[in-house]
Design a protein around this motif. Sequence first.
Motif, short mmCIF file in Angstrom:
data_model
loop_
_atom_site.label_atom_id
_atom_site.label_comp_id
_atom_site.label_asym_id
_atom_site.label_seq_id
_atom_site.Cartn_x
_atom_site.Cartn_y
_atom_site.Cartn_z
N LYS A 72 -0.90 0.21 -4.15
CA LYS A 72 -0.16 0.89 -5.21
C LYS A 72 -0.70 0.52 -6.60
N SER A 100 -3.27 12.25 -2.12
CA SER A 100 -4.63 11.79 -1.90
C SER A 100 -4.76 10.27 -1.97
N GLN A 101 -3.75 9.60 -2.54
CA GLN A 101 -3.81 8.15 -2.71
C GLN A 101 -3.12 7.37 -1.59
N GLU A 112 0.84 -1.19 0.00
CA GLU A 112 0.00 0.00 0.00
C GLU A 112 0.88 1.24 0.00
N ASP A 114 -3.76 -0.25 -7.45
CA ASP A 114 -5.01 0.49 -7.70
C ASP A 114 -4.72 1.96 -8.00
N ALA A 115 -3.82 2.54 -7.21
CA ALA A 115 -3.48 3.95 -7.42
C ALA A 115 -2.81 4.16 -8.77
N LEU A 173 -3.89 3.61 -0.28
CA LEU A 173 -4.42 2.73 -1.31
C LEU A 173 -3.37 1.70 -1.72
N TYR A 221 2.23 8.56 -8.07
CA TYR A 221 1.17 8.72 -7.09
C TYR A 221 1.11 10.14 -6.57
N ARG A 236 -4.08 6.39 -12.16
CA ARG A 236 -3.22 7.42 -12.76
C ARG A 236 -2.95 7.12 -14.23
#
Length: 252
Positions: free
Chosen positions: A84, A78-79, A63, A86-87, A82, A75, A91
Amino acid sequence: MLTDAETLRYSRHLLLDKVSETGQLKLKAATVLVIGMGGLGSPVALYLAAAGVGNLVLADFDELDVSNLQRQVCYDTSQVGLHKVDAAKARLSELNPEVRIRGIKKKMSAMQLGMEVGLADVVLDCTDNLESRHLVSQVCHRQSTPLIVGAGIRLEGQLMMFDFSQPDSACYHCLFPSTEEQALNCANSGVLGPIVGTIGSLQALEAIKYLVGLPSGIKNQLKLFDGVSLNWQTFNISKDPACPVCSGHGTN
């Protein structure tokens, strides 16, 4: 054929004789496996997505932590918290919605890694530990899948490429036969962000070159980067005739 939108998006590639529409179509059809979405994987994924690699598979089980943001440029704040993968997917999808992105959010077994490597045209090792690099190299050799390896710590970087589609290729074990874990890592030794940015960008460059059919200038070589002097050292990697991974004398 490229669509009108793709022709506009990749117009600067199309102007290059060494890429042109033929090379861009190869990128569009390609599948690249990126293992590790940290400081190296961030620029790798950004540049491959921007370049129009059609299928990206991103593997990482971590994460996002606020301490990652100093160097992991894929990244934003705001992420934090999460996964990584998914983030990064969010992006990259904003950067280029034409690219198909699949994420793997767990540590892969050797069997799953073998399946993923078998589906890829090229693998980029962006991990940060010796055990993972040895395993990835073994599996890529077994699957005859080219492997591009990067590493960065403090103000130093490493870059190498093993074209396992060629029978004369050395492997990671030929260079680093010891599998004992190194004590140094970014968490305890630090790293300057642009170091991993530089190495990751060059990993992406080597992958793009391979996919469009351009020769690699680093095959079976270890390139060492000194971020203080900006000097590079080059060492040839000889295939070890007794290597248990690539010589045929061991089981892998």
